[in-house]
Write an enzyme that holds these catalytic residues in place. Structure first.
Site, PDB file in Angstrom:
ATOM      1  N   ASP A  54      -8.377  -5.338  -6.217  1.00 54.73           N
ATOM      2  CA  ASP A  54      -8.173  -4.156  -5.549  1.00 54.73           C
ATOM      3  C   ASP A  54      -8.812  -2.933  -6.023  1.00 54.73           C
ATOM      4  OD1 ASP A  54      -7.190  -1.670  -4.238  1.00 54.73           O
ATOM      5  OD2 ASP A  54      -5.129  -2.824  -3.890  1.00 54.73           O
ATOM      6  N   HIS A  99      -7.815  -4.875  -1.889  1.00 51.62           N
ATOM      7  CA  HIS A  99      -6.710  -4.171  -1.231  1.00 51.62           C
ATOM      8  C   HIS A  99      -5.925  -5.067  -0.440  1.00 51.62           C
ATOM      9  CE1 HIS A  99      -3.715  -1.108  -0.846  1.00 51.62           C
ATOM     10  NE2 HIS A  99      -3.981  -0.762   0.455  1.00 51.62           N
ATOM     11  N   SER A 133       0.927  -1.141   0.130  1.00 51.23           N
ATOM     12  CA  SER A 133      -0.159   0.136   0.099  1.00 51.23           C
ATOM     13  C   SER A 133       0.827   1.162  -0.146  1.00 51.23           C
ATOM     14  CB  SER A 133      -0.844   0.071   1.283  1.00 51.23           C
ATOM     15  OG  SER A 133      -2.023   0.938   1.145  1.00 51.23           O
TER      16      SER A 133
END
Lengths: 337, 337
Positions: free
Chosen positions: B283, B312, B129
């Site tokens: 995602d 995600h 991330s």
């Protein structure tokens, strides 16, 4: 001065247990009912939309041609024209407005269509988003009456993910202290703007932003798009009205009624109407996968995704001309079948 | 009592113009630096995460094995351990905490790695991330130093859609009057909960909810998952800290520095490190398409999506064992190459 009619429902007993006394549906018709009463199209409204918004795809030369069809647009309850938190008198006003289900809406619309106009056959029901959910419900409740349905960017039952998306929308709106649990005196503008901003990421696709389509359609920057379009479209409606419609949406399920008792497969299987189901290929909260599952359980349905990067808005009346042309062609084909 | 070290950066001049006097990075190391100093892995943290969270995939028998590698986890600024709104003394405290860019973070981490440990070569930088964004930035700023990179569920530049998703998160948090423009005395819990609820729809996929995975992983209902997991994980951190990290995220771009002057293609083209780029297939805010574009501009990179419905979270340390195994295998392969 109004440009629409009102159908009084009397004391409407709702699925949730409340009775909405003196409930009504605001509706507008376009074109004329023919003598055989076989040129009827019903076109319910979407979340936050009133019949005005549907007019973008009603007109001479369009599939929804009032020179040929008698088009009835019933306003969904909660939308500020039909019975809503903002217009219902005490004691069921404002924060106390009860849950109005998908069934409550469509069964009331059925009363309008039959009691006011004596209509027995409907050539097509069509709707976008929550309008698509009403479209499915029409098909499942009145299979002998509805000949064709065209649900656009909507599902027969609100998915768990869609429910969660709406939880985010609701949380943003209600985080504003001015909301006051629905007893606000002046609008909770901060929450309404927050709601608009949450919506912005969901209603169009990643590719829409990647390609900066907002610049092509008249917005001067990304922030201008967020303020002028997404915040702007939420500031002129009532917060409790939004929340009432949202509650209808979150709990939408065409089998949630005495006819199907929660048997979703049976409800879908009963839709004998010829159906063209049109999800947006890149719709993030009504994704095509849910419609694919539904179509597999419907006896006379075709899945026809709108190949577009406009996400949920692909199917929305008046948003993107190429998508509108795709939808218009499908509606013509369906009506001709 | 802390379990980590602190590296003092002195007076840190930020890209945005502010000087963060007495800035620092909190970091933790795992394993031992070998004599050749060639067993180094840098593993930056993610939005809302501290080094503790990264520990889920550090351990004997894992790719990130401290018996073999010297693993440095630098905490991102804003995460409550490194310089953050919540721990910075006046006058740059709380709402006045300045913008810390992706470059500010990574160039500071570079000082830590070189000044404290005298490291000249890094075997691998890996992160999830926002950690992936730092990973890309490491590769672009220090190509002669970084041998391998593994960005997981992140992009080298925050896309416009991702930016808008974050606008929704921010709007929900800041709609709470208790937030008080960042000058709250007690936490704006309502806003933090709203932020968690907005996040819930974004961070895992539609299919995750369709298959009710939350029931399989210990939550008793959908609402329990929303409260216990999504609201719960946002209530124990500082709102200004979240907003500081969010600002870093929204403005992340590996070419936003003197070395590349906004030439994104040049920045990507400079990443000579062998790269395995791992987006989550589902995602919603770091979609694989953005990585695909990036990989096409990187000289030594492979796109390897994590085929998962965990969205995600597929790449997040400690979330889903099968996805973690996929990532672990890729990291082993990369380290062996």
């Amino acid at each position: 001065m109004t440009d629409y009619q009102v159908f009084n429902l009397g004391n409407l007993r709702l699925q949730g247990g409340a009775t909405l006394r003196g409930a009504w549906i605001a509706y507008k018709t376009y074109g004329a009912l023919n003598a055989a009463k076989d040129n009827v199209i019903v076109f319910p409204t979407f979340f936050g939309g009133q019949h005005y918004a549907n007019e973008a795809i009603i007109g001479p030369g369009q599939a929804l041609d009032p020179e040929r069809y008698f088009i009835i647009v019933p306003n969904m309850m909660g939308n500020g024209l039909s019975s809503s938190p903002s217009n219902t008198p005490m004691p069921y006003d404002r924060a106390r407005f009860p849950w109005v289900s998908l069934y409550d809406n469509v069964s009331s619309q059925h009363r309008l269509v039959t009691e006011v106009f004596g209509i027995e056959r409907i050539a097509m029901v069509v709707g976008w988003s929550m309008g698509a959910q009403q479209t499915y419900q029409w098909g499942a409740l009145y299979p002998d009456m509805v000949e064709r349905i065209a649900p656009i960017c909507g599902s027969a039952r609100t998915s768990r993910h869609n429910f969660v998306f709406l939880e985010g929308v609701k949380a943003a709106l209600t985080a504003d202290d001015s909301w006051a649990n629905g007893w606000y005196d002046s609008p909770p503008y901060k929450g309404l703007r927050a709601m608009g901003r949450v919506y912005a990421g969901w209603a169009v696709s990643q590719a829409f932003y990647r390609e900066e389509v907002y610049l092509d359609i008249g917005y001067s920057s990304l922030e201008d798009y967020l303020v002028a379009f997404w915040e702007g479209r939420r500031l002129f409606a009532d917060a409790n009205d939004f929340l009432a419609m949202l509650r209808t949406w979150q709990n939408a399920d065409i089998s949630l009624n005495d006819k199907y008792n929660g048997d979703f497969a049976a409800a879908l299987g009963s839709i004998t109407a010829r159906a063209i189901v049109m999800p947006g290929r890149t719709d993030l909260y009504f994704p095509p996968e849910d419609n694919e599952i539904e179509v597999s359980m419907m006896p006379n349905a075709e899945l026809r995704p709108i190949e577009s990067i406009w996400g949920h808005l692909a199917g929305g009346p008046g948003f993107n001309p190429p998508d509108a042309a795709f939808v218009d062609a499908a509606l013509r084909e369906l009506l001709a079948s």
